[in-house]
Each structure stands twice: as structure tokens, then as C-alpha cells.
Design a protein around this motif. Structure first.
Motif, PDB file in Angstrom:
ATOM      1  N   ASP A 199       0.097  10.282  17.784  1.00 33.84           N
ATOM      2  CA  ASP A 199      -0.059  11.047  19.014  1.00 33.84           C
ATOM      3  C   ASP A 199       0.218  12.522  18.731  1.00 33.84           C
ATOM      4  OD1 ASP A 199       0.912  12.400  21.532  1.00 33.84           O
ATOM      5  OD2 ASP A 199       0.354  10.470  22.400  1.00 33.84           O
ATOM      6  N   GLU A 200      -0.791  13.364  18.906  1.00 35.27           N
ATOM      7  CA  GLU A 200      -0.642  14.788  18.601  1.00 35.27           C
ATOM      8  C   GLU A 200       0.437  15.436  19.453  1.00 35.27           C
ATOM      9  OE1 GLU A 200      -3.349  18.904  18.416  1.00 35.27           O
ATOM     10  OE2 GLU A 200      -4.269  16.957  18.918  1.00 35.27           O
ATOM     11  N   SER A 253       3.283  10.483  13.495  1.00 27.85           N
ATOM     12  CA  SER A 253       2.920   9.894  14.777  1.00 27.85           C
ATOM     13  C   SER A 253       1.414  10.025  14.994  1.00 27.85           C
ATOM     14  CB  SER A 253       3.651  10.587  15.923  1.00 27.85           C
ATOM     15  OG  SER A 253       3.165  10.099  17.179  1.00 27.85           O
ATOM     16  N   ARG A 279       3.798  14.664  18.020  1.00 31.92           N
ATOM     17  CA  ARG A 279       4.033  15.449  16.800  1.00 31.92           C
ATOM     18  C   ARG A 279       4.457  16.873  17.143  1.00 31.92           C
ATOM     19  NH1 ARG A 279      -0.913  13.172  15.225  1.00 31.92           N
ATOM     20  NH2 ARG A 279      -1.932  15.217  15.278  1.00 31.92           N
ATOM     21  N   SER A 280       3.783  17.466  18.095  1.00 36.01           N
ATOM     22  CA  SER A 280       4.102  18.850  18.478  1.00 36.01           C
ATOM     23  C   SER A 280       5.503  18.948  19.070  1.00 36.01           C
ATOM     24  CB  SER A 280       3.074  19.366  19.494  1.00 36.01           C
ATOM     25  OG  SER A 280       1.786  19.398  18.930  1.00 36.01           O
ATOM     26  N   GLN A 291       8.038  18.604  16.257  1.00 37.15           N
ATOM     27  CA  GLN A 291       8.118  19.839  15.461  1.00 37.15           C
ATOM     28  C   GLN A 291       8.902  20.917  16.194  1.00 37.15           C
ATOM     29  OE1 GLN A 291       3.954  20.474  14.880  1.00 37.15           O
ATOM     30  NE2 GLN A 291       3.801  19.038  13.152  1.00 37.15           N
TER      31      GLN A 291
END
Length: 606
Positions: A111-112, A109, A115-116, A119
């Protein structure tokens, strides 16, 4: 190299771009999966067969479009509760398909924050995953190869994942007007197998892959990819593109992220093309080494006997020869596929031919093709076959050129040409013409305000009239509220007229877009957003209105930007790098036309 364009992506779309078999058959002994509570979710139904496929690329292809949609903060805001985004809906469903999707989001992605969150969501998931999904974080690129067709190149990289999974990302990067990504797809086979298939296909057409194949360093491949992606808008239209591109963009960007920095991209002089204002080449392709002028020879030939001779015919013949020579290396190298490309893609969208030259195409093009093939010694049967293939395309050509989407591409090409020449004044003038609807429209602009008009319901498809009337009611309320605090910005009736005209245009060009489930209030706000931005009333400073004003006037909790993008495409509005181009004087307010004329006169005086 054969002059034809068959080798752009022989494994991709089209009669000469057949892919090798990409999906192995499912094992007949596979036990049926239990029915899960999420089985009725339509997105799960899309992801399920892809996850279970033996083709390692199947899930990447199915999930990549969702990665792009999740990164759009406005996606599905009309259907989702406030404060909920698309990723939340997958975090709530704990099945193998959503777990696999979380792996994709976490790996690729843009977009950080997404992603976070993905995860974090994976820490509670326990479903076993195939290596092409769970192993994305360990993926690497092993090699890069490229081969060119003269107008661009196929750039390919092999990806290696855990447990020996190999796949190849194949892209086609066109070089003109600037290098940009035209196509991309993934093949679940190793590079050796992909090049073997290319080699066989090209050999059948008399070409040798080995003579063209270039080994590219991974750093140089990364530089080329990044250069092309930078020039390829994220919202690029999908018409004419492949089965997987541009939907596969998130995966392409992921693969490019695995490549090292520091390489060299495409050289400036690699870009070829022909545009108005270009200096005549030192050795024009229609002048042979012995001094023979091919244009003069053609115009004096029997096939050209019925043409209206003169400068228009000379310039048209020269243009066609330059395009063929610059792109394929042969100014006389016609064949059915090339003629189709010329009539379908080049001539309908080129802005540099006059209307007088365009009017000569139905007679001039078949005459030029017949003369060229006779001169190069082709058999009469080949000439007849080529002219037969051209005939229906010539009949369709006037309608294709008049199509609003072709017109939009011509306006965009004019800006691209100005950008190539690095002339700031020419670029600004081309941008003015883009906003006005062309240089002729810009020259004829007048500043009278638009008249007050009711919604033209008779021009709207019958099944959409009630819906359009509902949108119109929201337009009246919303525009009135929008201008109530700043009445000097625009006249209510004039702004409503422009909005109503755009709404009618959308119903005529793409009525299906209004048949989809969407809030009529949001649709009305999106129409106003396009008209306001196209008239410089909304957007960046010094525009007097802002999106928060629009949301307040239409009582919206979220931005109508996603709906506005959909309506922009439906209305065939051209792409403009800085804002919205309405490209129609009938949609421009009198104040906007006055400003365009003011800037035009300033530029002319420079």
C-alpha cells in the motif's frame, strides 16, 4: 534423481527437510534491556526477541505478517476506534521495535499510502537499527539458483544488505495445475552455506545436488517468481504450508521487486499432471517398449486376485501409474513416503475418479504396491514395511476424503482442470458445479424454495448456544431491514433459513472461530454477506443488493468483509475466482437454483 520427494525443501518442514540452525545463541553477556512502557503490548513482545536476534531473518519473519495485516483495510476494525488503523497504533509507540516495523512497512508494504506514512514516521525516530532493518532500502539480489524434483522446483535468491549481511530466500514452486508458490522461507546464511547443506542432505539419500543445480539469471528468476505469485491467491489457506509461508508473502514480494524485468518464466509444457478428458498419451506409461501392458499384468497377478475386475479397476490402476510417472518418472516407484502423499493429498482431492473407483482403493492400492515392488525386485522386508505404513492411512482415507475441506479442494480441482483445457463451456459448467456442490448435485437440483426453519440449537455445541442465539436475533433484525426496501429480492424466511444453516455449519466445523472475541452483530452481517453473495443477491451488477445496504441494515460503520473471510474458511467453502461458492444446495435459494439450471441447460445446448 531419486524418485522420492525428499528434496522439495530439505531445509524446510518435515522429517527430511530439516533446516540448518537458523538462530545463533544470544550472547550471555548481553545487558538486560530496560522495561519500557510498551512492554506489555503483545505485538511488541513478539517483535522484541526477533529484533535482538543475531539471525538477520528473524525480524523479517516476525514482522512480515503484520505488513500483510496492515494492508488489509478491514483488519481489527472491531477493536480499533473509528478512523484509526493498525499502523496508527505503532506510530504512537516510539520504541525500537515499532521503529524497526516502520522500516519494514516503508520498504515492502503493498500500500503506497502506508509506505508514505511509515517513511514520514521514521523522520522522528532515533533508535539505532541493525543493518537488516535499516538497510532494506539498499538491499540487492546477488544470484539465483534452482533445482527441480520433477513436480516443481526450489528457486533460491541471495540477498545482500549493508555491512555484509547476507540471507537466502528459498521458495518451492509447484508446476501443476499452474506454477504457484507452495512454500517460502528465509535463511540467515550466504548462498554457499545453504547449497552446502542441501548437498550434504541430498548425498545421504543418494542424490547429487550438483547434477540438478541450475544457475538462473536474475531476470528469469523474477519472471518465474512473478508468474507463480500471480497464480497464488493472497488469501491462500495455510493448511499444509510451511512455518513461514504464506505469512512471509510481503517479504517475498519485496525480494521479487529487487529483480529486473524482461526474463522468461516457465514454459507451458513444463506443467505436468493427469485429468479427466486428457487424451491418452501416445506412449502410456503402463505400456512398456516391448508392448507389455502393466495394467493387464497387474490385474492378472496374485495380489489382484481379490479385486473386482473390470473397467473401474483398469482405470484406477492406469490413473495411479500415470500420476507416479508424470510426477516422479516411474509408474511402479512406490515407497512409504509416496504412498502417504497419494493417500493424503492426491486421492482425497482428485475429482476425476468415480465413486466406484474410489471404493476399490482399500483393496486395489495395497495390491498394486505389493505387485509393483515385487516386479521391481524389492526385498520382502521393504514390501512389508511399505504395506505396514499404508495400512493406517487406508483406514483413515474414507474420513479424510469425506472431510469438508477435502471436498472443497475437489471442487476447486475440477475448475482448475477445466481451466487447463481452455474450453470456455467446460469452465463455465465446472463453475456451476462448484456453486451447486458438484456435478452430481448440479444434475439433481430442484427449485423448491427453502422451508422456514428456526435455528437448530441442538446441533450447536452447548457452550455456543447462547452466543448463536444472539447472532440469530441480529440475523432476524438485519435480514428484515435489508429486504424491507426491496422485498422482491428474496423471501425473508428463506434467506434466514440459509443463514441459519450456514451458522450451524460453522459451529460444527470450526467452533473456535465463534469463541474468539467478535461482535455478534458483525458476525450476523458476515453470515448474510456470504449467503447473499453465494446466491448472487449481493456484489457486482446486476446483483440487486450492495454492501452499503448490508451495513445500513445491520447498523455497521464498517464492512464485515474481514469477518466474512474468517467465517468462509471456517465453513470450508471452496475458493471461487468470481464471488462466493456455497457448494451446497441446502444453502441456495430457490431462485439461485433456478438460475443455475437455466445456465446449465443453455451450456448443454451449445
Amino acid at each position: 534423481m531419486n524418485r522420492r520427494r525428499h528434496d522439495r525443501n530439505p531445509l524446510g518442514q518435515g522429517a527430511a527437510r530439516h533446516r540448518a540452525s537458523r538462530r545463533a545463541p544470544h550472547s550471555p553477556h548481553r545487558a538486560p534491556a530496560p522495561v519500557e512502557p510498551a512492554a506489555e503490548n503483545p505485538l511488541i513482545r513478539v517483535l522484541r526477541p526477533a529484533l535482538r536476534s543475531e539471525d538477520p531473518t528473524a525480524f523479517w519473519v516476525a514482522a512480515a505478517p503484520l505488513i500483510m495485516e496492515m494492508a488489509d483495510p478491514q483488519h481489527h476494525l472491531e477493536e480499533l476506534p473509528e478512523g484509526v488503523d493498525l499502523l496508527d497504533t505503532f506510530l504512537e509507540i516510539d520504541v525500537a521495535e515499532t521503529t524497526a516495523l516502520l522500516h519494514m512497512v516503508a520498504a515492502m508494504s503493498p500500500d503506497e499510502g502506508l509506505r508514505s506514512r511509515a517513511q514520514a514516521g521514521l523522520t522522528t525516530r532515533r533508535q539505532p537499527m541493525p543493518p537488516q532493518v535499516s538497510g532494506l532500502a539498499q538491499a540487492s539480489v546477488t544470484e539465483a539458483l534452482a533445482f527441480s524434483d520433477g513436480a516443481g522446483e526450489n528457486l533460491m535468491v541471495e540477498l545482500l544488505l549493508p555491512r555484509g549481511v547476507r540471507a537466502v530466500l528459498i521458495t518451492y514452486i509447484e508446476w501443476s495445475p499452474v506454477p504457484y508458490m507452495k512454500d517460502a522461507f528465509a535463511i540467515g546464511e550466504p548462498m554457499d552455506e545453504v547449497t552446502r547443506t542441501y548437498r550434504e542432505i541430498m548425498a545421504r539419500d543418494g542424490d547429487s545436488l550438483d547434477e540438478m543445480l541450475e544457475t538462473v539469471t536474475l531476470a528469469d528468476a523474477g519472471a518465474r517468481f512473478r508468474q507463480a505469485l500471480t497464480s497464488t491467491p493472497r488469501d491462500v489457506e495455510q493448511a499444509g504450508f510451511g512455518e513461514q509461508w504464506p505469512m512471509l508473502r510481503s517479504f517475498v514480494e519485496f525480494a521479487v521487486g529487487l529483480l529486473p524485468d524482461g526474463g522468461e518464466g516457465y514454459e507451458d509444457d513444463l506443467v505436468s499432471g493427469f485429468s479427466a478428458g486428457d487424451p491418452i498419451p501416445e506412449h502410456p506409461p503402463w505400456i512398456l517398449e516391448d508392448g507389455t501392458d502393466l495394467v493387464e499384468e497387474f490385474l492378472a497377478s496374485a495380489p489382484a486376485a481379490d479385486l473386482e475386475l473390470g473397467k473401474d479397476a483398469q482405470d484406477l490402476a492406469a490413473f495411479l501409474m500415470v500420476v507416479l510417472d508424470a510426477t516422479f518418472g516411474d509408474p511402479l516407484g512406490w515407497d512409504p513416503e509416496l504412498a502417504e502423499w497419494m493417500l493424503s493429498d492426491v486421492l482425497p482431492t482428485t475429482p476425476i475418479l468415480s465413486e466406484e473407483q474410489i471404493a476399490q482403493i482399500p483393496l486395489a492400492l495395497p495390491a498394486l504396491i505389493a505387485w509393483s515392488l515385487e516386479r521391481t525386485g524389492e526385498e520382502p522386508s521393504v514390501i512389508a514395511q511399505t504395506l505396514s505404513a499404508v495400512a493406517p492411512l487406508l483406514e483413515q482415507f474414507p474420513a479424510r476424503r469425506a472431510d469438508p475441506r477435502m471436498r472443497a479442494r475437489r471442487l476447486e480441482e475440477q475448475v482448475d482442470f477445466a481451466l487447463e483445457h481452455e474450453d470456455p463451456t467446460a469452465l463455465r459448467m465446472a463453475d456451476l458445479a462448484l456453486r451447486a456442490g458438484g456435478f452430481d448435485a448440479l444434475a439433481e437440483l430442484e427449485t423448491t424454495p427453502l422451508p422456514a426453519e428456526e435455528l437448530a440449537l441442538p446441533q450447536i455445541p452447548a457452550d455456543l448456544r447462547d452466543l448463536a442465539a444472539e447472532v440469530d436475533a441480529h440475523l432476524v433484525d438485519g435480514v428484515t431491514a435489508l429486504l424491507s426496501e426491496q422485498p422482491a429480492v428474496a423471501d425473508v424466511d428463506e434467506l434466514l433459513t440459509a443463514c441459519r444453516r450456514l451458522l450451524v455449519r460453522i459451529t460444527q466445523l470450526d467452533p473456535a472461530v465463534l469463541r474468539r472475541k467478535a461482535s455478534t452483530r458483525n458476525t450476523a452481517a458476515a453470515v448474510v454477506s456470504l449467503i447473499a453473495r453465494g446466491n448472487a443477491l449481493m456484489g457486482y451488477s446486476p446483483a440487486p443488493l450492495h454492501e452499503k445496504d448490508l451495513r445500513r441494515a445491520f447498523e455497521l460503520r464498517s464492512s464485515p468483509s474481514q469477518r466474512a473471510r474468517t467465517l468462509k474458511e471456517a465453513a470450508a467453502l471452496p475458493h471461487r475466482f468470481d464471488g462466493i461458492a456455497l457448494a451446497d444446495p441446502g444453502l441456495l435459494l430457490g431462485t439461485a437454483r433456478t438460475e443455475l439450471l437455466r445456465v446449465r441447460d443453455v451450456l448443454r445446448a451449445e
